[in-house]
Design an enzyme around this catalytic site. Structure first.
Site, PDB file in Angstrom:
ATOM      1  N   ARG A 124     -37.651   4.182  24.100  1.00  0.00           N
ATOM      2  CA  ARG A 124     -38.261   4.851  22.818  1.00  0.00           C
ATOM      3  C   ARG A 124     -39.365   4.595  23.177  1.00  0.00           C
ATOM      4  O   ARG A 124     -39.718   5.701  22.419  1.00  0.00           O
ATOM      5  CB  ARG A 124     -37.586   3.578  22.585  1.00  0.00           C
ATOM      6  CG  ARG A 124     -36.217   3.540  22.292  1.00  0.00           C
ATOM      7  CD  ARG A 124     -35.916   3.246  20.884  1.00  0.00           C
ATOM      8  NE  ARG A 124     -35.793   2.962  19.399  1.00  0.00           N
ATOM      9  CZ  ARG A 124     -34.732   3.894  19.124  1.00  0.00           C
ATOM     10  NH1 ARG A 124     -33.921   4.621  19.272  1.00  0.00           N
ATOM     11  NH2 ARG A 124     -35.455   4.657  18.051  1.00  0.00           N
ATOM     12  N   ASN A 171     -41.440   0.923  13.687  1.00  0.00           N
ATOM     13  CA  ASN A 171     -40.885   1.791  14.522  1.00  0.00           C
ATOM     14  C   ASN A 171     -40.604   3.363  12.799  1.00  0.00           C
ATOM     15  O   ASN A 171     -40.693   2.953  12.031  1.00  0.00           O
ATOM     16  CB  ASN A 171     -39.292   2.316  14.539  1.00  0.00           C
ATOM     17  CG  ASN A 171     -39.234   3.683  14.931  1.00  0.00           C
ATOM     18  OD1 ASN A 171     -40.022   4.192  15.048  1.00  0.00           O
ATOM     19  ND2 ASN A 171     -37.702   3.775  15.471  1.00  0.00           N
ATOM     20  N   GLY A 172     -41.375   4.335  13.107  1.00  0.00           N
ATOM     21  CA  GLY A 172     -41.944   5.273  11.638  1.00  0.00           C
ATOM     22  C   GLY A 172     -43.499   5.745  12.171  1.00  0.00           C
ATOM     23  O   GLY A 172     -44.556   5.132  11.983  1.00  0.00           O
ATOM     24  N   CYS A 179     -40.053   4.079  18.567  1.00  0.00           N
ATOM     25  CA  CYS A 179     -40.806   3.170  18.906  1.00  0.00           C
ATOM     26  C   CYS A 179     -39.564   1.610  19.479  1.00  0.00           C
ATOM     27  O   CYS A 179     -38.664   2.234  18.522  1.00  0.00           O
ATOM     28  CB  CYS A 179     -42.114   1.931  18.276  1.00  0.00           C
ATOM     29  SG  CYS A 179     -43.616   3.385  17.923  1.00  0.00           S
TER      30      CYS A 179
END
Length: 614
Positions: A27, A100-101, A2
């Protein structure tokens, strides 16, 4: 995978964040959202779809404020919709997070929090994360930054996060473990920018700090503090990024992908500049010096990468083994770490990644390092995680690549890997001085030959119009050109959604030949090389079964054009460097077919540029 943007300063935060999200949309583009603070209240707006959909949605909303954050999503936990879009509130709605992750132990944490009375609205692991932080904050009786730090000791996974608090409307907290995060420092430290990479920042500043793993950044007004997960203060290391705004604009092209295809003469030239001077017998990668004796004495090289970078590694296997006579193994990074590989102390692992943030490749690096291997990173992004995790390495200098389908990064990787092979061969004496000079001259001429190859674009457009409605494609090559067949097939399927497969041409008889009929287009990379006669036989086998053949041939070939339906001529070069030229028509073919099919070339469905989750 992201994209994250945060801002605190004197500007309207919404304007900075929306513009930044558009630049990070490669992304992820399943959904987008924004959180802003005004009058000690957090306002969150989010929408399934592109950033443009979010921008339209917030036109009549309260978007005042000089502090905020935004997110563009590539879905992992929970389907793309308004509810699962980021940002997410905590239980009290006093905190908000973007992430993000992947949080691997989110289910356990969620169950514990539900037992405490927490209510969740989304399917995401991210909402669990912010609830967990708030639970620590309220029950431990610590500061918010301490609650974030403590949460990092218990949360399992990879993440980059930014947190807003209604109680502290002049503060942003950011943290990372595994996923990238960069902080931009405005003039006189009057404003700060947070992002997944530097593209949203360069319009405002070129002074940045790359957060390291397990570090937190606390921004209060004009004050920036960085701490480790062990609560140790860390002196910020400020770097100057060498990137210009025009590099991340389309420059008159309809799509970034086409722009980046046509940038390849310059991107390869930039890659070679100063590293290759044939007239002086000079070939060197300045980033590989300290460990160069380990390199030339290595018993084997192991190359790890994913997707297009893996294909570059396959080409490099041929080049390095031929030039240096050192054995090479090429591994999918995603499989390497899970099969308990045999790694000897002194093995050299070459990690290839455009973004330098590929999660599987990072994991492979850490495994190899733990067993005594020397790590060389081949990356495009300065300051990226892989660049910093490697012992040494080389940047490709391709410039920002915004299109999700990698093009100029691939050819720049091949250029760097070719330089590496020549550099090692020169040191080991595995090539004669005459061979070395011939190869150096050929590599030096590659940018001009790429420019010449790009002149076939109108011809590729015509061929694309013939095959744009095909349901299947087969790509075949031998030797150095087998990985090019894989890359051509990957480009077509990822942006046009046509099923395509690449094979070694000799393997066609072991199964794929059953697919060939009058409707099957078969693309041969059939340049003049050591396997030319064999590939001619393979073409005849396809034509005997009425397959439609597109052949990429060396300029001046008079035999193959008589046998096939469509011919694409490219300039002659040394066999080892032919993949750099041969891939250009395949990039253009995929591009034009995708455009003719009405596909979004730069943002193909289900994909994202930087794969920062495993």
């Amino acid at each position: 995978m992201c994209g994250i943007v945060g801002y605190i300063g004197n500007r309207e935060a919404k304007d900075v964040i929306i513009k930044g999200l558009k630049r990070l949309e490669y992304r992820g583009y399943d959904s987008a959202g924004i959180a802003l603070i005004d009058s000690n209240e957090i306002h969150i707006y989010k929408k399934q779809g592109k950033v443009a959909d979010l921008e339209n949605f917030i036109k009549d909303k309260n978007t005042a404020g000089n502090i905020g954050m935004g997110h563009t999503r590539w879905a992992t936990h929970g389907e793309p919709n308004d509810i699962n879009a980021h940002p997410h509130f905590s239980q009290s709605k006093k905190l908000a997070i973007i992430h993000n992750g992947i949080i691997e132990n989110y289910a356990t944490l969620k169950k514990e929090l539900e037992q405490k009375g927490h209510t969740f609205f989304s399917q995401t692991d991210t909402e669990v994360f912010i609830h967990f932080i708030e639970d620590i904050w309220e029950n431990v009786g610590c500061s918010l930054e301490e609650a974030v730090r403590l949460s990092m000791t218990q949360v399992v996974g990879a993440y980059a996060i930014v947190i807003l608090s209604a109680d502290y409307p002049d503060q942003l907290i950011a943290a990372r473990k595994g996923s990238p995060l960069v902080i931009g420092i405005g003039k006189n430290q009057e404003e700060y920018f947070i992002a997944s990479d530097a593209t949203p920042i360069i319009e405002y500043t070129q002074e940045v700090i790359y957060l390291n793993d397990e570090e937190l950044a606390i921004i209060k007004g004009k004050e920036l503090t960085i701490k480790s997960i062990q609560d140790t203060l860390i002196a910020p290391y400020v770097q100057t990024i060498d990137m210009q705004l025009e590099e991340i604009e389309k420059g008159g092209y309809d799509f970034f992908m086409l722009k980046e295809i046509f940038e390849q003469p310059n991107s390869i030239r930039d890659c070679l500049r100063g590293r290759l001077i044939p007239d002086k017998d000079h070939v060197a990668l300045g980033g590989i010096r300290k460990y160069f004796s380990n390199v030339i004495n290595a018993q084997r090289f192991i190359i790890v990468g994913c997707g297009t970078s893996w294909h570059a590694g396959l080409v490099a296997e041929y080049i390095i083994e031929e030039f240096t006579r050192i054995p090479v193994e090429v591994e999918y990074a995603s499989e390497f770490r899970y099969r308990n590989p045999i790694i000897h102390k002194g093995d050299v692992v070459i990690a290839i990644s455009q973004s330098g943030e590929t999660a599987d490749t990072l994991a492979a690096i850490e495994l190899a390092k733990s067993r005594g291997a020397i790590i060389l990173g081949i990356c495009n992004v300065v300051g990226s995680s892989i660049a910093r995790a490697s012992h040494e390495g080389a940047y490709t200098h391709a410039g920002p690549e915004i299109g999700v389908a990698s093009t100029k990064a691939f050819t720049a990787q091949l250029a760097v890997l070719s330089l590496f092979a020549l550099m090692v061969a020169k040191a080991k004496g595995t090539l004669s001085i005459f061979q070395l000079r011939d190869l150096m001259r050929e590599l030096d001429q590659i940018p001009e030959k790429v420019a010449e190859t790009l002149k076939i674009n109108p011809q590729i457009q015509h061929i694309s119009s013939v095959f744009k409605d095909a349901h299947n494609f087969l790509y075949l090559g031998r030797g150095y050109n087998f990985p090019v067949a894989l890359e051509g097939a990957l480009k077509l399927k990822e942006i046009s959604y046509i099923h395509a497969e690449g094979y070694p041409a000799a393997e066609m008889k072991h199964g794929p030949i059953a697919l060939i009929d009058e409707q099957m287009p078969v693309c041969f990379i059939a340049t003049r090389d050591s396997s030319y006669d064999k590939i001619v036989s393979n073409i005849q086998e396809v034509k005997a079964r009425k397959g439609k053949v597109i052949a990429i041939v060396t300029k001046g070939d008079t035999l193959i054009p008589k046998m096939v339906d469509y011919v694409i001529e490219i300039p002659y070069t040394a066999e080892a460097f032919m993949p750099i030229l041969a891939v250009i028509p395949l990039q253009l073919l995929a591009y034009h077919i995708a455009v003719m099919r009405g596909c979004n070339v730069d943002q193909p469905r289900n994909l994202a540029k930087s794969v920062t989750v495993e």
